[in-house]
Design a protein around this motif. Structure first.
Motif, PDB file in Angstrom:
ATOM      1  N   LYS A 216       0.799  -1.268  -0.081  1.00  0.00           N
ATOM      2  CA  LYS A 216       0.097   0.034   0.067  1.00  0.00           C
ATOM      3  C   LYS A 216       0.934   1.283   0.123  1.00  0.00           C
ATOM      4  O   LYS A 216       2.207   1.246   0.554  1.00  0.00           O
ATOM      5  N   ILE A 217       0.500   2.348  -0.794  1.00  0.00           N
ATOM      6  CA  ILE A 217       1.259   3.608  -0.768  1.00  0.00           C
ATOM      7  C   ILE A 217       1.274   4.094   0.378  1.00  0.00           C
ATOM      8  O   ILE A 217      -0.175   4.534   0.714  1.00  0.00           O
ATOM      9  N   THR A 218       2.315   4.452   1.018  1.00  0.00           N
ATOM     10  CA  THR A 218       2.149   5.329   2.293  1.00  0.00           C
ATOM     11  C   THR A 218       3.426   6.433   2.188  1.00  0.00           C
ATOM     12  O   THR A 218       4.379   6.096   1.379  1.00  0.00           O
ATOM     13  N   LYS A 219       3.654   7.108   3.162  1.00  0.00           N
ATOM     14  CA  LYS A 219       4.773   8.126   3.228  1.00  0.00           C
ATOM     15  C   LYS A 219       6.128   7.187   3.701  1.00  0.00           C
ATOM     16  O   LYS A 219       7.118   7.852   3.317  1.00  0.00           O
ATOM     17  N   SER A 220       5.906   6.226   4.363  1.00  0.00           N
ATOM     18  CA  SER A 220       7.071   5.464   5.029  1.00  0.00           C
ATOM     19  C   SER A 220       7.427   4.316   3.729  1.00  0.00           C
ATOM     20  O   SER A 220       8.486   3.555   4.093  1.00  0.00           O
ATOM     21  N   LYS A 249      12.077  -5.714  -8.372  1.00  0.00           N
ATOM     22  CA  LYS A 249      11.640  -5.138  -9.422  1.00  0.00           C
ATOM     23  C   LYS A 249      10.523  -4.120  -9.344  1.00  0.00           C
ATOM     24  O   LYS A 249       9.569  -5.027  -8.215  1.00  0.00           O
ATOM     25  N   THR A 250      10.121  -3.030  -9.493  1.00  0.00           N
ATOM     26  CA  THR A 250       8.821  -2.349  -9.515  1.00  0.00           C
ATOM     27  C   THR A 250       7.699  -2.658 -10.752  1.00  0.00           C
ATOM     28  O   THR A 250       8.220  -2.166 -11.718  1.00  0.00           O
ATOM     29  N   MET A 251       6.881  -3.247 -10.641  1.00  0.00           N
ATOM     30  CA  MET A 251       6.212  -3.755 -11.760  1.00  0.00           C
ATOM     31  C   MET A 251       5.053  -2.802 -12.064  1.00  0.00           C
ATOM     32  O   MET A 251       4.879  -2.615 -13.204  1.00  0.00           O
ATOM     33  N   ALA A 252       4.582  -2.107 -10.958  1.00  0.00           N
ATOM     34  CA  ALA A 252       3.399  -1.356 -11.568  1.00  0.00           C
ATOM     35  C   ALA A 252       3.147  -0.214 -10.290  1.00  0.00           C
ATOM     36  O   ALA A 252       3.224  -0.848  -9.205  1.00  0.00           O
ATOM     37  N   ILE A 253       2.934   0.947 -10.642  1.00  0.00           N
ATOM     38  CA  ILE A 253       2.624   1.610  -9.549  1.00  0.00           C
ATOM     39  C   ILE A 253       1.060   2.350  -9.814  1.00  0.00           C
ATOM     40  O   ILE A 253       0.853   3.041 -10.733  1.00  0.00           O
ATOM     41  N   GLN A 254       0.244   1.812  -8.923  1.00  0.00           N
ATOM     42  CA  GLN A 254      -1.461   2.051  -8.867  1.00  0.00           C
ATOM     43  C   GLN A 254      -1.639   3.178  -7.963  1.00  0.00           C
ATOM     44  O   GLN A 254      -0.896   3.680  -7.391  1.00  0.00           O
ATOM     45  N   LYS A 255      -3.091   3.545  -8.107  1.00  0.00           N
ATOM     46  CA  LYS A 255      -3.207   4.490  -7.330  1.00  0.00           C
ATOM     47  C   LYS A 255      -3.350   4.140  -5.902  1.00  0.00           C
ATOM     48  O   LYS A 255      -3.201   5.154  -4.903  1.00  0.00           O
ATOM     49  N   GLY A 257      -1.601   1.272  -4.627  1.00  0.00           N
ATOM     50  CA  GLY A 257      -0.676   0.317  -4.212  1.00  0.00           C
ATOM     51  C   GLY A 257       0.505   0.455  -5.210  1.00  0.00           C
ATOM     52  O   GLY A 257       0.401   0.693  -6.271  1.00  0.00           O
ATOM     53  N   VAL A 258       1.521  -0.444  -4.986  1.00  0.00           N
ATOM     54  CA  VAL A 258       2.724  -0.832  -5.844  1.00  0.00           C
ATOM     55  C   VAL A 258       3.056  -2.024  -5.933  1.00  0.00           C
ATOM     56  O   VAL A 258       2.838  -2.995  -4.570  1.00  0.00           O
ATOM     57  N   LYS A 259       3.215  -2.679  -7.102  1.00  0.00           N
ATOM     58  CA  LYS A 259       3.254  -4.127  -7.240  1.00  0.00           C
ATOM     59  C   LYS A 259       4.618  -4.273  -7.287  1.00  0.00           C
ATOM     60  O   LYS A 259       5.402  -3.736  -8.411  1.00  0.00           O
ATOM     61  N   PHE A 260       5.326  -5.265  -6.855  1.00  0.00           N
ATOM     62  CA  PHE A 260       6.857  -5.543  -6.650  1.00  0.00           C
ATOM     63  C   PHE A 260       6.960  -6.980  -7.156  1.00  0.00           C
ATOM     64  O   PHE A 260       5.862  -8.051  -7.101  1.00  0.00           O
ATOM     65  N   LYS A 261       8.139  -7.421  -7.591  1.00  0.00           N
ATOM     66  CA  LYS A 261       8.621  -8.751  -7.995  1.00  0.00           C
ATOM     67  C   LYS A 261      10.010  -8.894  -7.362  1.00  0.00           C
ATOM     68  O   LYS A 261      10.830  -8.239  -8.004  1.00  0.00           O
ATOM     69  N   PHE A 262      10.186  -9.944  -6.613  1.00  0.00           N
ATOM     70  CA  PHE A 262      11.569 -10.184  -5.801  1.00  0.00           C
ATOM     71  C   PHE A 262      11.710 -11.540  -6.431  1.00  0.00           C
ATOM     72  O   PHE A 262      11.131 -12.461  -6.302  1.00  0.00           O
ATOM     73  N   ILE A 288       6.810  -6.419   6.498  1.00  0.00           N
ATOM     74  CA  ILE A 288       6.956  -5.056   5.795  1.00  0.00           C
ATOM     75  C   ILE A 288       5.956  -4.468   5.552  1.00  0.00           C
ATOM     76  O   ILE A 288       5.677  -3.407   5.894  1.00  0.00           O
ATOM     77  N   ALA A 289       4.910  -5.299   4.940  1.00  0.00           N
ATOM     78  CA  ALA A 289       3.537  -4.593   4.900  1.00  0.00           C
ATOM     79  C   ALA A 289       2.728  -4.253   5.943  1.00  0.00           C
ATOM     80  O   ALA A 289       2.271  -3.122   6.083  1.00  0.00           O
TER      81      ALA A 289
END
Length: 292
Positions: A216-220, A249-255, A257-262, A288-289
């Protein structure tokens, strides 16, 4: 692999003794054929058909067994100290099984007084219709034999076929049988295997682990911090992981949240360690979440 060769050789030794007994019985039967017929035909009128069927079945089975034994013997001799492709032997056994079924069918015709040549000539049209109706099964059988004699797949390989991943435990004339991480038996039609993208981890001697997750997109939220924590989690598995392959990798930045692939490569793929690594990485991702 030496153990596998030893098992096959022991089985072949037993089958060779059985083969010799069949040959001995066949020659005794052939030598005494006329006398046996003269003595029992008056008592059992159909004994002539029975004797013809038995002689044909035994003779055909001996020829098939001889071909199978010689093929396996020369294959084992040719491989020497090289890795054994156990599904080659499986393929030889499947072909021998098909031929023995055909011999048994013809033997049953002799038993009931049916002439095989006349019979097969009379049902040519019916046989063609049956072949058309069962073409999917025939295609699967042919594909199964192709897989058995291929050097790309072997029994015991860890593979990913389409959406299914697991260990190859058997190849039949219709399906490839896998056992996945949940110990579920998965049967994939042979025609689907040959038309699917296959990843064979056993042939690579390495395995890539991939974890896709969303934060989820947060300031931290910091990408570098996420990667650092995941890298630290893997420090205790240095001997099993290629550290140069670790990548977030950052796969997608959405409204929202951000999708990652490790991803990273296992330099020494072992099933128990792989499960342990997956569990620890998943737990770290959850922590982390929660922190964010």
């Amino acid at each position: 692999m030496v153990n596998e060769k030893t098992k096959i050789r022991l089985k072949e030794t037993r089958k060779s003794w059985i083969f010799l007994l069949k040959v001995l019985f066949y020659f005794v039967l052939y030598w005494r054929y006329d006398r046996i017929l003269d003595e029992l035909l008056p008592i059992f009128p159909l004994f002539d058909n029975f004797l013809k069927a038995l002689t044909f079945m035994l003779g055909g089975n001996i020829l098939v067994s001889l071909g199978r034994i010689l093929s396996v013997h020369f294959y084992l001799r040719k491989k020497g100290q090289d890795p054994l492709q156990s599904n080659f032997v499986l393929g030889i056994n499947r072909i021998a099984g098909i031929l023995n079924v055909a011999i048994l069918t013809i033997s049953m015709m002799f038993l009931f007084g049916i002439k095989p040549l006349e019979f097969f000539t009379s049902i040519t049209i019916v046989a063609a219709a049956i072949a058309l109706l069962s073409k999917d099964y025939i295609t699967n059988m042919i594909n199964g034999l192709i897989i058995m004699f291929s050097d790309q797949l072997s029994l015991g390989d860890i593979v990913k076929i389409g959406d299914h991943q697991g260990k190859v435990i058997d190849v039949t004339l219709l399906n490839m049988v896998l056992i996945n991480e949940d110990s579920d038996i998965v049967m994939i039609p042979n025609s689907s295997v040959l038309t699917s993208q296959i990843l064979n981890h056993s042939k690579q001697n390495i395995k890539k682990l991939t974890f896709e997750f969303e934060m989820k997109i947060t300031k931290s939220l910091e990408v570098n911090q996420i990667e650092s924590r995941l890298r630290e989690t893997l420090n205790s598995f240095d001997t099993y992981i290629n550290k140069n392959s670790i990548n977030l990798k950052t796969m997608a930045i959405q409204k929202e949240g951000v999708k990652f692939k490790f991803q990273f490569l296992l330099s020494s793929p072992k099933r128990d360690k792989e499960k342990e690594i997956k569990r620890i990485i998943n737990q770290t991702i959850i922590e982390i979440a929660c922190d964010n």
